[in-house]
Write a protein that holds these residues in place. Sequence first.
Motif, PDB file in Angstrom:
ATOM      1  N   LEU A 104     -60.455  -4.767   6.043  1.00 20.54           N
ATOM      2  CA  LEU A 104     -61.818  -4.296   5.828  1.00 20.54           C
ATOM      3  C   LEU A 104     -61.824  -2.818   5.442  1.00 20.54           C
ATOM      4  CD1 LEU A 104     -64.840  -4.864   5.918  1.00 20.54           C
ATOM      5  CD2 LEU A 104     -64.785  -4.415   8.392  1.00 20.54           C
ATOM      6  N   GLY A 105     -61.018  -2.014   6.138  1.00 13.85           N
ATOM      7  CA  GLY A 105     -60.934  -0.594   5.809  1.00 13.85           C
ATOM      8  C   GLY A 105     -60.442  -0.364   4.394  1.00 13.85           C
ATOM      9  N   ARG A 106     -59.435  -1.118   3.984  1.00 10.46           N
ATOM     10  CA  ARG A 106     -58.899  -0.982   2.623  1.00 10.46           C
ATOM     11  C   ARG A 106     -59.948  -1.350   1.582  1.00 10.46           C
ATOM     12  NH1 ARG A 106     -57.372  -4.980   0.059  1.00 10.46           N
ATOM     13  NH2 ARG A 106     -56.844  -6.245   1.887  1.00 10.46           N
ATOM     14  N   LEU A 107     -60.728  -2.404   1.852  1.00 11.51           N
ATOM     15  CA  LEU A 107     -61.765  -2.851   0.922  1.00 11.51           C
ATOM     16  C   LEU A 107     -62.867  -1.792   0.802  1.00 11.51           C
ATOM     17  CD1 LEU A 107     -61.822  -5.585  -0.586  1.00 11.51           C
ATOM     18  CD2 LEU A 107     -63.488  -6.365   1.088  1.00 11.51           C
ATOM     19  N   LEU A 108     -63.289  -1.235   1.930  1.00 13.49           N
ATOM     20  CA  LEU A 108     -64.331  -0.206   1.921  1.00 13.49           C
ATOM     21  C   LEU A 108     -63.846   1.053   1.218  1.00 13.49           C
ATOM     22  CD1 LEU A 108     -65.600  -0.695   5.576  1.00 13.49           C
ATOM     23  CD2 LEU A 108     -66.865  -1.264   3.486  1.00 13.49           C
ATOM     24  N   LEU A 109     -62.580   1.366   1.392  1.00 15.28           N
ATOM     25  CA  LEU A 109     -61.991   2.530   0.729  1.00 15.28           C
ATOM     26  C   LEU A 109     -62.022   2.339  -0.786  1.00 15.28           C
ATOM     27  CD1 LEU A 109     -60.533   5.208   1.552  1.00 15.28           C
ATOM     28  CD2 LEU A 109     -58.392   3.967   1.310  1.00 15.28           C
ATOM     29  N   ALA A 110     -61.627   1.149  -1.248  1.00 14.58           N
ATOM     30  CA  ALA A 110     -61.623   0.869  -2.678  1.00 14.58           C
ATOM     31  C   ALA A 110     -63.036   0.913  -3.261  1.00 14.58           C
ATOM     32  CB  ALA A 110     -61.000  -0.497  -2.942  1.00 14.58           C
TER      33      ALA A 110
ATOM     34  N   LEU B 116     -59.009 -16.420   4.538  1.00 13.92           N
ATOM     35  CA  LEU B 116     -60.060 -16.758   3.585  1.00 13.92           C
ATOM     36  C   LEU B 116     -60.528 -15.509   2.833  1.00 13.92           C
ATOM     37  CD1 LEU B 116     -62.066 -19.350   5.683  1.00 13.92           C
ATOM     38  CD2 LEU B 116     -61.038 -19.783   3.436  1.00 13.92           C
ATOM     39  N   GLY B 117     -60.545 -14.370   3.524  1.00  7.76           N
ATOM     40  CA  GLY B 117     -60.880 -13.112   2.856  1.00  7.76           C
ATOM     41  C   GLY B 117     -59.836 -12.733   1.820  1.00  7.76           C
ATOM     42  N   GLN B 118     -58.576 -12.915   2.154  1.00  6.39           N
ATOM     43  CA  GLN B 118     -57.511 -12.618   1.202  1.00  6.39           C
ATOM     44  C   GLN B 118     -57.607 -13.521  -0.021  1.00  6.39           C
ATOM     45  OE1 GLN B 118     -53.964 -12.999   3.568  1.00  6.39           O
ATOM     46  NE2 GLN B 118     -54.249 -11.023   4.576  1.00  6.39           N
ATOM     47  N   LEU B 119     -57.965 -14.796   0.205  1.00  6.26           N
ATOM     48  CA  LEU B 119     -58.146 -15.714  -0.907  1.00  6.26           C
ATOM     49  C   LEU B 119     -59.297 -15.245  -1.805  1.00  6.26           C
ATOM     50  CD1 LEU B 119     -57.454 -18.368  -2.338  1.00  6.26           C
ATOM     51  CD2 LEU B 119     -58.993 -19.541  -0.747  1.00  6.26           C
ATOM     52  N   ALA B 120     -60.390 -14.797  -1.189  1.00  6.80           N
ATOM     53  CA  ALA B 120     -61.524 -14.291  -1.969  1.00  6.80           C
ATOM     54  C   ALA B 120     -61.114 -13.078  -2.793  1.00  6.80           C
ATOM     55  CB  ALA B 120     -62.687 -13.943  -1.034  1.00  6.80           C
ATOM     56  N   GLU B 121     -60.310 -12.191  -2.207  1.00  6.78           N
ATOM     57  CA  GLU B 121     -59.824 -11.032  -2.969  1.00  6.78           C
ATOM     58  C   GLU B 121     -58.973 -11.465  -4.150  1.00  6.78           C
ATOM     59  OE1 GLU B 121     -58.940  -6.992  -1.503  1.00  6.78           O
ATOM     60  OE2 GLU B 121     -58.589  -8.019   0.420  1.00  6.78           O
ATOM     61  N   ARG B 122     -58.107 -12.456  -3.935  1.00  3.78           N
ATOM     62  CA  ARG B 122     -57.273 -12.949  -5.029  1.00  3.78           C
ATOM     63  C   ARG B 122     -58.137 -13.481  -6.170  1.00  3.78           C
ATOM     64  NH1 ARG B 122     -51.764 -14.235  -3.740  1.00  3.78           N
ATOM     65  NH2 ARG B 122     -51.665 -15.099  -5.854  1.00  3.78           N
ATOM     66  N   ARG B 123     -59.317 -13.983  -5.834  1.00  2.63           N
ATOM     67  CA  ARG B 123     -60.232 -14.513  -6.849  1.00  2.63           C
ATOM     68  C   ARG B 123     -61.144 -13.438  -7.436  1.00  2.63           C
ATOM     69  NH1 ARG B 123     -62.019 -20.002  -3.524  1.00  2.63           N
ATOM     70  NH2 ARG B 123     -60.278 -21.307  -4.228  1.00  2.63           N
ATOM     71  N   GLY B 124     -60.978 -12.208  -6.987  1.00  2.71           N
ATOM     72  CA  GLY B 124     -61.782 -11.118  -7.519  1.00  2.71           C
ATOM     73  C   GLY B 124     -63.191 -11.063  -6.986  1.00  2.71           C
ATOM     74  N   ASP B 125     -63.391 -11.465  -5.728  1.00  5.20           N
ATOM     75  CA  ASP B 125     -64.725 -11.485  -5.127  1.00  5.20           C
ATOM     76  C   ASP B 125     -64.730 -10.619  -3.867  1.00  5.20           C
ATOM     77  OD1 ASP B 125     -67.209 -12.044  -4.091  1.00  5.20           O
ATOM     78  OD2 ASP B 125     -67.065 -14.213  -4.320  1.00  5.20           O
TER      79      ASP B 125
ATOM     80  N   THR C  55     -67.100  -9.054  -2.375  1.00  6.37           N
ATOM     81  CA  THR C  55     -68.246  -9.274  -1.478  1.00  6.37           C
ATOM     82  C   THR C  55     -67.944 -10.402  -0.495  1.00  6.37           C
ATOM     83  OG1 THR C  55     -69.775  -8.539  -3.197  1.00  6.37           O
ATOM     84  CG2 THR C  55     -70.692  -9.811  -1.365  1.00  6.37           C
ATOM     85  N   ALA C  56     -67.432 -11.507  -1.017  1.00  2.70           N
ATOM     86  CA  ALA C  56     -67.059 -12.631  -0.139  1.00  2.70           C
ATOM     87  C   ALA C  56     -65.910 -12.230   0.783  1.00  2.70           C
ATOM     88  CB  ALA C  56     -66.663 -13.838  -0.981  1.00  2.70           C
ATOM     89  N   ALA C  57     -64.978 -11.436   0.255  1.00  2.87           N
ATOM     90  CA  ALA C  57     -63.845 -10.996   1.074  1.00  2.87           C
ATOM     91  C   ALA C  57     -64.333 -10.149   2.247  1.00  2.87           C
ATOM     92  CB  ALA C  57     -62.864 -10.198   0.224  1.00  2.87           C
ATOM     93  N   ARG C  58     -65.258  -9.223   1.965  1.00  5.37           N
ATOM     94  CA  ARG C  58     -65.776  -8.366   3.042  1.00  5.37           C
ATOM     95  C   ARG C  58     -66.464  -9.206   4.108  1.00  5.37           C
ATOM     96  NH1 ARG C  58     -69.759  -3.033   2.653  1.00  5.37           N
ATOM     97  NH2 ARG C  58     -70.091  -2.860   4.915  1.00  5.37           N
ATOM     98  N   ALA C  59     -67.243 -10.195   3.697  1.00  4.22           N
ATOM     99  CA  ALA C  59     -67.925 -11.055   4.668  1.00  4.22           C
ATOM    100  C   ALA C  59     -66.915 -11.770   5.558  1.00  4.22           C
ATOM    101  CB  ALA C  59     -68.803 -12.064   3.938  1.00  4.22           C
ATOM    102  N   ARG C  60     -65.814 -12.223   4.978  1.00  6.86           N
ATOM    103  CA  ARG C  60     -64.781 -12.911   5.761  1.00  6.86           C
ATOM    104  C   ARG C  60     -64.083 -11.955   6.714  1.00  6.86           C
ATOM    105  NH1 ARG C  60     -65.408 -18.354   6.155  1.00  6.86           N
ATOM    106  NH2 ARG C  60     -65.592 -19.341   4.113  1.00  6.86           N
TER     107      ARG C  60
END
Length: 315
Positions: free
Chosen positions: A236-242, A202-211, A213-218
């Motif tokens: 999560l580490g990759r998202l925080l790095l970006a 679900l987090g990966q799906l949120a990232e694909r949609r450009g969200d 914040t929702a991805a991090r929560a997932r």
Amino acid sequence: LEELDPLAAADARVLVEQARAALLAGQARPSLELLERADAAASDSATRAALQFTRARALAATGAAPELQLAACEAALLAEPGHAAAAETLTALAAGGGEERARRVVAVLEGCAAALGGAEQVRLLRRAAAVLHETLHDQAARLALLRQAVDNGTGGPEVVLELAAAHLEGDTSEAAEPLLQGVAAAVTGQRGRLPARCALLLGQLAERRGDPTAARARYEEAQRSDASFAPALAALGRLLLAAEQWEAARRVLRALLLQLAAGEQQVARAEVLAQLGHVHVALGEKAQGRALFTRALEERPGWLEIERARAALDG
């Protein structure tokens, strides 16, 4: 082997067992000779399947051509479509044998699946889908087989997640949402690998949609469900790095490194070392960053991007 009981020698099942014993003793060629003797007498399907699978193993032990091993596995599955070990060996033979061999393997697995039902059918469909993905890179055919496995109804949520993951890897990511929401509803309040994997997807799906914040929560939800689930920590580490949240990224990546040191295999250690190196450099800790880049290059020699990052610190 030289003192076979003449009465026992006429029994194909006994000959197959003796061939297995010879193979275990490192006597592959005598094993093949015993199987030749058993061929004419093997009448029931279970014995024929055991004979052919033992032949495949003996052929592998003698270094015979993969095509001969493939033919023996096919014969084992023709006799007994649910022969799990033959299906596993057949799947392994698909790798590195070119498109023609891989398509032959898929056809055999699909044919056997059609002759079965329930969990055995699902298992073979998933094997065929794996060959389509890993060797043939045929996304449409892979999705079709996984959908068939889901529709079978006996695979459970693991198969649904596999289909959702396949959609996310291709250009049909929106088709993953109803699948994931269905699993998420079924595992509400649970902990462990299954809900963690669902949250990850679900987090990966949120990232694909450009969200993000929702991805991090997932991803954080996935980590809470299963603290040892390395792919969630990596995402999560990759998202925080970006997002340049350096301290948070450092905590997550260090935790991930500890899991990798404990034997976790789902995440590439070199990637994590390199990411942690970038974090230290961003925090002004260049010596630590350089050391981490060096460790990453030891894991993956010739990684040009990291070689340049390390050289920039030396300049």
